[in-house]
Design a protein around this motif. Sequence first.
Motif, PDB file in Angstrom:
ATOM      1  N   ASP A 168     -22.181  15.718  58.126  1.00 15.38           N
ATOM      2  CA  ASP A 168     -23.092  15.747  56.783  1.00 15.38           C
ATOM      3  C   ASP A 168     -24.359  15.209  56.582  1.00 15.38           C
ATOM      4  N   VAL A 169     -25.527  15.783  56.218  1.00 15.78           N
ATOM      5  CA  VAL A 169     -26.750  16.018  56.564  1.00 15.78           C
ATOM      6  C   VAL A 169     -26.925  15.165  55.105  1.00 15.78           C
ATOM      7  N   GLY A 170     -27.239  13.816  55.224  1.00 16.81           N
ATOM      8  CA  GLY A 170     -27.529  12.775  54.418  1.00 16.81           C
ATOM      9  C   GLY A 170     -26.624  12.273  53.556  1.00 16.81           C
ATOM     10  N   SER A 171     -25.249  11.792  55.183  1.00 14.26           N
ATOM     11  CA  SER A 171     -24.002  11.856  54.052  1.00 14.26           C
ATOM     12  C   SER A 171     -23.902  10.121  52.715  1.00 14.26           C
ATOM     13  N   GLY A 172     -25.185   9.266  52.726  1.00 17.10           N
ATOM     14  CA  GLY A 172     -24.700   7.952  51.979  1.00 17.10           C
ATOM     15  C   GLY A 172     -24.243   7.221  52.509  1.00 17.10           C
ATOM     16  N   VAL A 173     -23.062   7.300  51.065  1.00 19.87           N
ATOM     17  CA  VAL A 173     -22.571   6.168  51.902  1.00 19.87           C
ATOM     18  C   VAL A 173     -20.745   6.605  52.427  1.00 19.87           C
ATOM     19  N   GLY A 174     -21.030   7.964  52.274  1.00 17.12           N
ATOM     20  CA  GLY A 174     -19.644   8.499  53.299  1.00 17.12           C
ATOM     21  C   GLY A 174     -19.068   8.781  52.030  1.00 17.12           C
ATOM     22  N   GLY A 175     -18.960   8.163  51.023  1.00 16.99           N
ATOM     23  CA  GLY A 175     -18.008   9.122  50.058  1.00 16.99           C
ATOM     24  C   GLY A 175     -17.738  10.889  50.931  1.00 16.99           C
ATOM     25  N   PRO A 176     -18.529  11.407  50.706  1.00 16.74           N
ATOM     26  CA  PRO A 176     -17.468  12.778  50.936  1.00 16.74           C
ATOM     27  C   PRO A 176     -17.322  13.257  51.938  1.00 16.74           C
ATOM     28  N   ALA A 177     -18.080  12.885  53.889  1.00 21.62           N
ATOM     29  CA  ALA A 177     -17.637  12.571  55.405  1.00 21.62           C
ATOM     30  C   ALA A 177     -16.098  12.411  54.775  1.00 21.62           C
ATOM     31  N   ARG A 178     -15.081  11.190  54.581  1.00 21.01           N
ATOM     32  CA  ARG A 178     -14.080  10.699  54.515  1.00 21.01           C
ATOM     33  C   ARG A 178     -13.361  11.354  53.342  1.00 21.01           C
ATOM     34  N   HIS A 179     -13.305  12.528  52.774  1.00 15.65           N
ATOM     35  CA  HIS A 179     -12.689  12.669  52.133  1.00 15.65           C
ATOM     36  C   HIS A 179     -12.377  14.197  52.472  1.00 15.65           C
ATOM     37  N   LEU A 180     -13.435  15.090  53.329  1.00 13.24           N
ATOM     38  CA  LEU A 180     -13.652  15.539  53.727  1.00 13.24           C
ATOM     39  C   LEU A 180     -12.344  16.066  55.331  1.00 13.24           C
ATOM     40  N   ALA A 181     -12.183  14.259  55.440  1.00 12.66           N
ATOM     41  CA  ALA A 181     -11.585  13.873  57.137  1.00 12.66           C
ATOM     42  C   ALA A 181     -10.048  13.818  56.212  1.00 12.66           C
ATOM     43  N   GLU A 182     -10.160  13.108  55.578  1.00 13.85           N
ATOM     44  CA  GLU A 182      -8.461  12.433  54.442  1.00 13.85           C
ATOM     45  C   GLU A 182      -7.907  13.998  54.688  1.00 13.85           C
ATOM     46  N   TRP A 183      -9.223  15.163  53.359  1.00 12.02           N
ATOM     47  CA  TRP A 183      -7.928  16.267  53.483  1.00 12.02           C
ATOM     48  C   TRP A 183      -7.684  17.351  54.439  1.00 12.02           C
ATOM     49  N   PHE A 184      -8.774  17.341  55.556  1.00  8.70           N
ATOM     50  CA  PHE A 184      -8.094  18.683  56.175  1.00  8.70           C
ATOM     51  C   PHE A 184      -7.864  18.183  57.901  1.00  8.70           C
ATOM     52  N   GLY A 185      -7.417  16.563  57.955  1.00  9.47           N
ATOM     53  CA  GLY A 185      -8.097  15.715  58.669  1.00  9.47           C
ATOM     54  C   GLY A 185      -8.589  15.845  60.217  1.00  9.47           C
ATOM     55  N   CYS A 186     -10.662  16.706  59.871  1.00  8.76           N
ATOM     56  CA  CYS A 186     -10.902  17.238  60.770  1.00  8.76           C
ATOM     57  C   CYS A 186     -12.716  15.452  60.962  1.00  8.76           C
ATOM     58  N   GLU A 187     -12.994  16.310  62.313  1.00  5.46           N
ATOM     59  CA  GLU A 187     -13.793  15.001  62.486  1.00  5.46           C
ATOM     60  C   GLU A 187     -15.169  15.402  61.105  1.00  5.46           C
ATOM     61  N   VAL A 188     -15.054  14.511  60.786  1.00  8.87           N
ATOM     62  CA  VAL A 188     -16.917  14.575  60.344  1.00  8.87           C
ATOM     63  C   VAL A 188     -17.839  13.409  61.015  1.00  8.87           C
ATOM     64  N   VAL A 189     -19.260  14.360  61.796  1.00 10.09           N
ATOM     65  CA  VAL A 189     -19.900  13.448  61.740  1.00 10.09           C
ATOM     66  C   VAL A 189     -21.401  13.367  60.356  1.00 10.09           C
ATOM     67  N   GLY A 190     -21.812  11.965  59.863  1.00 10.58           N
ATOM     68  CA  GLY A 190     -22.328  11.895  59.720  1.00 10.58           C
ATOM     69  C   GLY A 190     -23.838  10.688  59.586  1.00 10.58           C
ATOM     70  N   ILE A 191     -24.840  11.906  59.059  1.00  9.54           N
ATOM     71  CA  ILE A 191     -26.081  11.467  59.611  1.00  9.54           C
ATOM     72  C   ILE A 191     -27.132  11.019  58.431  1.00  9.54           C
ATOM     73  N   ASP A 192     -28.081  10.064  58.181  1.00 12.03           N
ATOM     74  CA  ASP A 192     -28.965   9.824  57.114  1.00 12.03           C
ATOM     75  C   ASP A 192     -29.991   8.942  57.687  1.00 12.03           C
ATOM     76  N   LEU A 193     -31.274   9.163  56.458  1.00 10.86           N
ATOM     77  CA  LEU A 193     -32.487   8.482  56.979  1.00 10.86           C
ATOM     78  C   LEU A 193     -32.135   6.781  56.446  1.00 10.86           C
ATOM     79  N   THR A 194     -31.630   6.540  55.844  1.00 13.59           N
ATOM     80  CA  THR A 194     -31.102   5.227  54.653  1.00 13.59           C
ATOM     81  C   THR A 194     -30.280   4.623  56.084  1.00 13.59           C
ATOM     82  N   GLU A 195     -30.988   3.196  56.313  1.00 18.98           N
ATOM     83  CA  GLU A 195     -29.954   3.019  57.789  1.00 18.98           C
ATOM     84  C   GLU A 195     -29.070   2.226  57.118  1.00 18.98           C
ATOM     85  N   GLU A 196     -29.147   1.443  55.890  1.00 20.50           N
ATOM     86  CA  GLU A 196     -28.390   0.554  55.073  1.00 20.50           C
ATOM     87  C   GLU A 196     -27.219   1.050  54.997  1.00 20.50           C
ATOM     88  N   TYR A 197     -27.274   2.706  54.736  1.00 14.94           N
ATOM     89  CA  TYR A 197     -26.483   3.132  53.807  1.00 14.94           C
ATOM     90  C   TYR A 197     -25.584   3.714  54.878  1.00 14.94           C
TER      91      TYR A 197
END
Length: 275
Positions: free
Chosen positions: A73-102
């Motif tokens: 997930d490129v520009g994963s923000g605070v991770g909602g989409p990445a968590r949704h994909l893992a929850e629904w599909f059981g897949c592995e997701v790596v998120g990267i984001d420019l904003t360290e605090e996010y």
Amino acid sequence: MAASSSSDPVESHYASRSLVDTVLAAVDAAGLPPGLLKASDLAPLDQFHVRGLQATKELAALAGIDSGSRVLDVGSGVGGPARHLAEWFGCEVVGIDLTEEYCRVAEALTVRAGLADKVTFKAANALALPFKNGSFDVVWTQHVAMNIKDRPRLYGEMHRVLKPGGWLALYDAMAIDGKEPIYPVPWARDPSTSFLVTADALRAVLNKTGFAIRTWRDVSEESRQWFAAQKPPAQPPKLGLHLLMGADFRIMAGNFGRNVAEGRVGLLMAVAEKN
Ligand SMILES: C[S@@+](CC[C@H](N)C(=O)[O-])C[C@H]1O[C@@H](n2cnc3c(N)ncnc32)[C@H](O)[C@@H]1O
């Protein structure tokens, strides 16, 4: 908000203070069940794009993800989409984001969701992805490219880290020929950090990079209807994007809706395959 220590104007726009304690306190105050959080529990806060979780579900249905997929997930923000994909599909997701605090907020929420074994985050720039060639089955990105001027390099990096035959799934705001957005918008306070391109220009750069378009869906009309149906609450909600962006997020979101209603900005979902 306090001034940010970041010199990157995009990062300063998204987070100008520490956010982890604020966000976790708001999650507790919202009275969410003490057990494992679900994607839908956090959606008002962590799906940072037009039409929220519904749009994530729609893109997920197009993206060809299954339990064996490795997703970036490129520009994963605070991770909602990445968590949704893992929850629904059981897949592995790596998120990267420019904003360290996010990334810090994303990690804290992912622990609360019990998904830390499937979903990880790393602070990085989309223009220099810290992964080897051919590392992912799917590259996913929502509402990020609007902050990125160098589109050939952005899509070139996405293409590089995909396996041959891998899919890019994107959901982005589009420029409309000859129209200027009204600012501030959620991704930029002024034009200096806003780099929308038209759908035709996007198609051309994707083709040139070596992607074959598989799905191309203009979702401007459903976005217009969604904005029109939003009723600004009298008080800020317990969970919402104002927790990340500050009280004037309301003005930014209102302008985004106006831009879509007036045909100044469009919304596009697309899936493209690495040739
Ligand atoms: C509107 S938010 C979208 C977050 C997430 N994709 C979502 O839909 O919930 C835009 C995100 O893009 C990130 N971003 C902007 N430019 C970036 C870049 N060059 N590299 C990585 N992330 C970037 C910002 O830090 C921010 O988290």
